[in-house]
Design a protein around this motif. Structure first.
Motif, PDB file in Angstrom:
ATOM      1  N   THR A  18       0.830  -1.211   0.000  1.00 52.39           N
ATOM      2  CA  THR A  18       0.000   0.000   0.000  1.00 52.39           C
ATOM      3  C   THR A  18       0.860   1.254   0.000  1.00 52.39           C
ATOM      4  N   TYR A  19       1.890   1.274   0.862  1.00 52.67           N
ATOM      5  CA  TYR A  19       2.763   2.439   0.930  1.00 52.67           C
ATOM      6  C   TYR A  19       3.583   2.600  -0.354  1.00 52.67           C
ATOM      7  N   LEU A  20       3.938   1.481  -0.989  1.00 50.51           N
ATOM      8  CA  LEU A  20       4.717   1.565  -2.224  1.00 50.51           C
ATOM      9  C   LEU A  20       3.880   2.089  -3.393  1.00 50.51           C
ATOM     10  N   LEU A  21       2.604   1.697  -3.428  1.00 54.11           N
ATOM     11  CA  LEU A  21       1.757   2.038  -4.567  1.00 54.11           C
ATOM     12  C   LEU A  21       0.962   3.324  -4.370  1.00 54.11           C
ATOM     13  N   VAL A  25      -1.189   5.811  -7.075  1.00 54.26           N
ATOM     14  CA  VAL A  25      -2.653   5.876  -7.016  1.00 54.26           C
ATOM     15  C   VAL A  25      -3.113   7.308  -6.732  1.00 54.26           C
ATOM     16  N   ASN A  26      -2.434   7.992  -5.799  1.00 51.83           N
ATOM     17  CA  ASN A  26      -2.797   9.376  -5.481  1.00 51.83           C
ATOM     18  C   ASN A  26      -2.593  10.285  -6.689  1.00 51.83           C
ATOM     19  N   ILE A  39      -6.349   2.311  -9.072  1.00 56.95           N
ATOM     20  CA  ILE A  39      -5.745   1.118  -8.462  1.00 56.95           C
ATOM     21  C   ILE A  39      -5.683  -0.013  -9.473  1.00 56.95           C
ATOM     22  N   ALA A  40      -6.766  -0.176 -10.256  1.00 57.82           N
ATOM     23  CA  ALA A  40      -6.797  -1.236 -11.268  1.00 57.82           C
ATOM     24  C   ALA A  40      -5.706  -1.035 -12.308  1.00 57.82           C
ATOM     25  N   ILE A  41      -5.495   0.220 -12.748  1.00 53.85           N
ATOM     26  CA  ILE A  41      -4.451   0.501 -13.743  1.00 53.85           C
ATOM     27  C   ILE A  41      -3.071   0.185 -13.163  1.00 53.85           C
TER      28      ILE A  41
END
Length: 328
Positions: A18-21, A25-26, A39-41
């Protein structure tokens, strides 16, 4: 497989993911893209990337691990012969009886320790495969944490008394920034060390180069002690393969750590945990003592979180207690 393998382990990995992605995403969300679609992309991109890498790495890694398990009896025998040779060398010297008895006892303990550690290492390799199913939960956990993090934060803040709510929100924001920078820095550092060790061992012709590179990347997440833990099996395997390789792999490990600590780490750590080295070492010793390997990994982030909480809430709590005491 206990609750640690089924739930805790994949949940911790999911938090790391989560922290890496989250920066990606933001960013997509700021581009007016719905968070779930962003998130899907990101998932599709990394799934494609890992699939391409996996087809080239996973078969080699599985083959190396199989060869390593089959080679463990041979390694054990060689190590025992080495211990016996050292024992025969020291017996040529006329040591006092007390010293000889102490040496005999230590050699016997060393032989037992080698046997037990190699057996434990075999069990570790088998357990590594048994965690494969639990790893499938990681993308699921990470998806919901990424998608609903704001919802979880809002629901949690409702549980906090109104007088402390703003303080708690600021605390959570600082924890998020600190852990994000720390975990992303650790990931980049560990990946860099793993790649350098793998390429170096491959060039030197050391067996199980890919497995040892990944092992060094994993152990590098442990401050101070991690690099030492990672280099021990490299030195042992290099020595059993060819004693002349030992000094080469030691030089390789030192160079990799110097490149990581002097060049890479200062660039990737956006924020420091601001913890004294002595505090970190004591925390690692206690974490390893009471929680094992998992404690070595999580104790430093937990200590940083505790420090942030104390800094934000101690003045307010101390003031409230002082006012209460004056009223009494």
């Amino acid at each position: 497989m206990g609750i640690q393998g089924i739930l805790i382990f994949p949940l911790l990995i999911a938090i790391l993911v989560t922290y890496l992605l989250s920066p990606l995403v933001n960013y997509l969300e700021k581009q007016k893209l719905r968070r779930a679609k962003g998130i899907a992309i990101v998932y599709i991109f990394f799934l494609t990337l890992f699939t391409v890498i996996g087809f080239s790495i996973v078969p080699v890694l599985i083959r190396e691990m199989q060869e390593l398990v089959l080679s463990l009896p041979e390694f054990t025998e060689k190590l025992m012969l080495l211990v016996e040779e050292l024992e025969s060398v020291y017996r040529r010297f006329n040591f006092p009886v007390a010293i000889r008895e102490a040496l005999d006892e230590n050699i016997a303990e060393l032989q037992n320790l080698l046997t037990l550690n190699l057996e434990a290492f075999t069990q570790f390799l088998v357990a590594l495969f048994s965690q494969t199913f639990a790893l499938f939960l990681v993308p699921l956990f990470a998806y919901y944490i990424l998608r609903d993090s704001a919802f979880f934060k809002k629901r949690f803040l409702r549980l906090i008394p109104p007088g402390y709510r703003l303080n708690m929100e600021n605390t959570l924001h600082e924890i998020n920034l600190t852990l994000g920078a720390y975990l992303r820095g650790i990931f980049i550092n560990s990946l860099s060390v793993g790649v350098m060790m793998y390429l170096g061992l491959l060039i030197l012709g050391v067996r199980f180069a890919l497995f040892l590179g990944i092992f060094n990347a994993l152990t590098n997440v442990i401050p101070y002690f991690g690099p030492l833990i990672g280099v021990v099996p490299v030195v042992i395997i290099a020595f059993l393969q060819d004693p002349l390789l030992v000094w080469k792999v030691i030089v390789l490990a030192v160079v990799a750590q110097q490149v990581e600590s002097q060049l890479i780490a200062p660039q990737v750590f956006g924020r420091s945990l601001d913890l004294h080295p002595l505090t970190v070492i004591i925390a690692l010793l206690l974490g390893g003592l009471y929680l094992g390997f998992l404690g070595l990994i999580v104790v430093i982030p937990l200590l940083a979180i505790l420090r942030i909480f104390i800094r934000h809430f101690y003045p307010a709590v101390a003031l409230a207690l002082k006012e209460k005491g004056q009223q009494a």
